[in-house]
Write an enzyme that holds these catalytic residues in place. Structure first.
Site, PDB file in Angstrom:
ATOM      1  N   LEU A 367     -47.800  19.965  53.636  1.00 46.41           N
ATOM      2  CA  LEU A 367     -47.656  20.552  52.298  1.00 46.41           C
ATOM      3  C   LEU A 367     -46.259  20.364  51.747  1.00 46.41           C
ATOM      4  CD1 LEU A 367     -49.538  23.889  52.968  1.00 46.41           C
ATOM      5  CD2 LEU A 367     -50.263  22.129  51.369  1.00 46.41           C
ATOM      6  N   GLY A 368     -45.303  20.275  52.632  1.00 49.34           N
ATOM      7  CA  GLY A 368     -43.939  20.129  52.134  1.00 49.34           C
ATOM      8  C   GLY A 368     -42.944  20.186  53.261  1.00 49.34           C
ATOM      9  N   GLN A 369     -41.712  19.907  52.907  1.00 47.69           N
ATOM     10  CA  GLN A 369     -40.662  19.911  53.914  1.00 47.69           C
ATOM     11  C   GLN A 369     -39.498  20.753  53.436  1.00 47.69           C
ATOM     12  OE1 GLN A 369     -39.475  16.244  55.720  1.00 47.69           O
ATOM     13  NE2 GLN A 369     -38.268  17.517  57.086  1.00 47.69           N
ATOM     14  N   ASP A 494     -34.303  36.641  44.253  1.00 48.39           N
ATOM     15  CA  ASP A 494     -34.640  35.305  43.784  1.00 48.39           C
ATOM     16  C   ASP A 494     -35.998  35.296  43.089  1.00 48.39           C
ATOM     17  OD1 ASP A 494     -34.010  32.692  43.388  1.00 48.39           O
ATOM     18  OD2 ASP A 494     -34.788  31.997  45.304  1.00 48.39           O
TER      19      ASP A 494
END
Ligand SMILES: *[C@@H]1O[C@H](CO)[C@@H](O)[C@H](O)[C@H]1NC(C)=O
Ligand SMILES: *[C@@H]1O[C@H](CO)[C@@H](O)[C@H](O)[C@H]1NC(C)=O
Ligand SMILES: *[C@@H]1O[C@H](CO)[C@@H](O)[C@H](O)[C@H]1NC(C)=O
Ligand SMILES: *[C@@H]1O[C@H](CO)[C@@H](O)[C@H](O)[C@H]1NC(C)=O
Ligand SMILES: CC(=O)N[C@H]1CO[C@H](CO)[C@@H](O)[C@@H]1O
Length: 698
Positions: A367-369, A494
């Site tokens: 899905l992502g890094q 955030d």
């Protein structure tokens, strides 16, 4: 044991970075807002909107920073204008708060190309300045002789906290001539001036001319030097051997620890010019708090119970690899013991299970890094109570073992996350620590993050009104939980659309606690994040944060206000809005429409008229109320929830945005200054801040 638990609680929070990753979109959006690194060889109107802070009449146009209006709109008056353009991110100019003459101030080299253009029939004026200041805003009435630096009431005040190098093209009583440079400290009356005519330099000659300027500062010898040379069309200028101006100045005596770099400029009455900066290269020496100190302090403050953790860290840090296998086993059992003792610990997974779930961590499941691990999608097959087969979608974050920082993130993440439970927070399902490999398992969020739906969706399938209201109600309740219902105040720090994930029913789940901290540990880390190069998310950050460097429950409410406006208007708070020839921030734009009695025009056009008018007005007013420049004036989360649910009426919002005042808060926060911040570990877009106070364990 009490102590070690205390320490774990005290140990602050890491990251749901996964969220960012498993929404490719989130990452993409964050990319867009990320300040570009130096040098700037050309300034881009679109991509640099968030890189700089613009004020008054400044903009980017024709590839250059334009401090005052350029020639684009000939009908716009160029008279009596002033502006500042500051690089978005503040720099930390020294480390210790304790004043000491030997203290080192950050060295910097700032090289830029200026073009102070005038038409033949213009009488050039007034000037441009390279500026280091604590305030990104241009003072009111700072046109003419004030150069966008001061005005008639602030000139010369020590509270200005700026040092500038002026390129002055108009003579005032206190100036030597109409073509000089000067060193300005909190005033336009220069501390030192150098006339340029004898040196063959004319800042704003009739024929357009570029000048290269070097402003170099050595933070050890405290020497500031300014060099200047004319560029020819064919050859860039080379740096002259001797400076035009050389002055010993301890910047620390005038500036604030966290200051911004940029430019200011002005035009006067009948004397006008274009104040353009064409290129800019800035190098500032960076101070990072020493990371290794943290282990020392933990040992001092917490003592023996954490020895095992330290050992684990030693292994992770690559110390003592000689008898690797055996040691790993020992450390493993230590860390496992620690983890299993944590109350309410989520489920432990077998590595094999996760390997199967992710198809052996197959590329297609990725899905992502992140900075310290890769996130995979997975599905768990298991038999439920009724003994029927079912499967659950998960997201697995696999920490890369050779990343020495992985362990801190892991521990910090686990210790906070496992204690936060709320239906609008992304849920940690479990964890695995085997064969030296760390993995965290989260609920999979099929609908990605909110910003994807706001900005990537085609207008037909953009979020409908019902979804938008539901998302805001969910986020408000998560925020209320973090601030009030959990036993220790947690500041998210955030809040933004890319951190709000959506489940299959479009329920909001707040993720990415990358910047969260428990309130009693609060100190300074916001600024450190900024300073260490993690871009703040402009538009979501409350104004006081730039001064205190601290995130608070109130600054989270500000961030929430930005999210409300973003979701109702379908516009990013970080992107300026051009409306009837004026540039507005999202907040200022909505406020202007409110003042003019047409706030409904702010509602996302893509909704057509498919929204509930009264709800939209209520949410916009709530968004403005949360965006109040003064922290104490913002509504509390309880009121926010009540307004959203309709048990409280919409807040009343003044027609003009109140001014941001600062002085009272500065003292309010100073009492926390004794708490020590030990370490900041920066991992590309992910940051873990850890802070320990000894008192907690005594
Ligand atoms: C600035 O330039 C000088 C010499 O050109 C160099 O020695 C120094 O390291 C530079 N400083 C920074 C902060 O880059
Ligand atoms: C000078 O600037 C400050 C800050 O913007 C402002 O509060 C003040 O009113 C200005 N003074 C004048 C005379 O305009
Ligand atoms: C000034 O610099 C800009 C940007 O490098 C360049 O496009 C322009 O031609 C230069 N103008 C002069 C007069 O040197
Ligand atoms: C600029 O300011 C001067 C002095 O205050 C005034 O006389 C002049 O009309 C102003 N010009 C414009 C275009 O506002
Ligand atoms: C010669 C001169 O103008 N010196 C001034 C330099 O700046 C400091 C700080 O503002 C003043 O105190 C000096 O008088």
């Amino acid at each position: 044991m009490r102590c070690s638990k205390r320490m774990l609680i005290t140990f602050l929070v890491a990251s749901f970075a996964i969220m960012l990753h498993y929404a490719a979109i989130g990452a993409a959006a964050a990319e867009g807002a990320k300040p570009k690194d130096f040098p700037f060889l050309i300034f881009d109107e679109k991509t640099d909107q968030n890189t700089f802070h613009f004020t008054q009449h400044s903009s980017i146009d024709k590839g250059a920073l334009q401090l005052t209006p350029d020639s684009l709109n000939p009908q716009d008056s160029k008279e009596n204008k002033s502006g500042r353009i500051m690089y978005q991110r503040p720099y930390r100019l020294w480390l210790s708060d304790i004043y000491n003459d030997d203290d080192v101030v950050a060295s910097f080299n700032s090289t830029f190309l200026i073009n102070v253009y005038r038409e033949k029939d213009w009488d050039a004026g007034e000037g441009l300045a390279f500026l280091i200041a604590s305030d990104i805003h241009v003072p009111e009435q700072s046109q003419g002789q004030w150069l966008g630096l001061t005005n008639s009431s602030t000139d010369g005040k020590a509270t200005n906290h700026f040092v500038a190098v002026e390129f002055d093209t108009e003579k005032q009583d206190f100036d030597p001539d109409a073509n000089h440079i000067g060193l300005n400290i909190n005033s336009v009356k220069s501390n030192k001036t150098v006339s340029l005519k004898p040196l063959g330099i004319e800042i704003s000659p009739e024929t357009p001319t570029n000048y290269s300027v070097w402003v170099d500062y050595n933070g050890r010898s405290k020497v500031l030097e300014v060099y200047m040379a004319k560029d020819s069309l064919t050859n860039p200028a080379t740096k002259p051997l001797t400076p035009l101006l050389r002055e010993t100045i301890n910047l620390r005596e005038y500036l604030k620890k966290e200051s911004y770099f940029g430019f200011a400029g002005s035009t006067g009455t009948s004397a006008v010019q274009l104040n353009c900066v064409l290129k800019w290269d800035l190098k500032v020496e960076e101070f990072h708090p020493r990371k290794d100190l943290i282990w020392l302090k933990i040992a001092v403050g917490v003592g023996v119970p954490v020895t095992s953790l330290l050992l684990v860290s030693a292994v992770w840090l690559g110390v003592g690899y000689s008898n690797k296998r055996k040691r790993t086993r020992i450390e493993e059992s230590n860390v496992l013991r620690k983890l299993k003792r944590l109350p309410g610990m989520p489920r432990e997974f077998k590595y094999k299970e996760l390997k199967e779930a992710t198809n052996n961590f197959h590329e297609s499941m990725r899905l992502g890094q992140g900075g310290f691990g890769i996130v995979y999608r997975g599905s768990l097959h298991h038999k439920d109570h009724a003994n029927t087969n079912s499967s659950a979608e998960i997201a697995v974050k696999k920490f890369s073992r050779d990343n020495i920082k992985g362990k801190d993130d892991f521990m910090a993440e686990l210790t906070i996350i496992h204690r936060l439970r709320h239906k609008h927070l992304v849920r940690l399902v479990g964890w695995c620590y085997e064969k030296g490999k760390l993995l965290l398992v989260y609920d999979f969020m099929p609908n990605g993050s909110v910003d994807k739906h706001l900005y990537e969706a085609s207008s037909q399938n953009t979020l409908n009104w019902k979804h938008r209201c539901k998302i805001l109600a969910g986020v408000a309740s998560a925020l209320h939980y973090l601030q009030n219902e959990y036993d220790q105040k947690v500041v998210h720090r955030d809040l933004k659309a890319s951190n709000i994930m959506l489940d299959s029913d479009f329920n909001a789940r707040l993720g990415d606690f990358g910047l969260a901290r428990a309130l009693d540990q609060e100190r300074n880390s916001y600024a450190e994040l900024e300073l260490a190069g993690v871009p703040g998310t402009m538009g979501y950050v409350a104004p006081e944060c730039f001064h205190t460097g601290k995130a608070t429950p109130e600054s989270d409410v500000f961030g929430f206000g930005a999210v409300v406006l973003e979701i109702v208007c379908g516009r990013s708070p970080g992107i300026k809005i051009l409306h009837e020839h004026q540039q507005y921030s999202l907040i200022d734009w909505v406020w202007m429409l409110h003042r003019e009695g047409r706030i409904e025009e702010a509602v996302d056009e893509r909704l057509k008229n498919d929204y509930v008018f009264d709800e939209a007005i209520k949410l916009l007013l709530l968004g403005l109320a949360c965006s109040h420049p003064i922290a104490s004036e913002r509504p509390q989360t309880q009121a926010v929830c009540q307004i959203i649910s309709g048990t409280m009426p919409a807040p009343s919002v003044p027609p003009f945005k109140p001014a941001f005042t600062w002085s009272s808060m500065a003292t309010a926060y100073s009492s926390t200054e004794t708490v020590s911040t030990l370490s900041n570990i920066i991992l590309s877009s992910i940051t873990v801040s850890s802070s320990i106070t000894e008192e907690h364990c005594m």
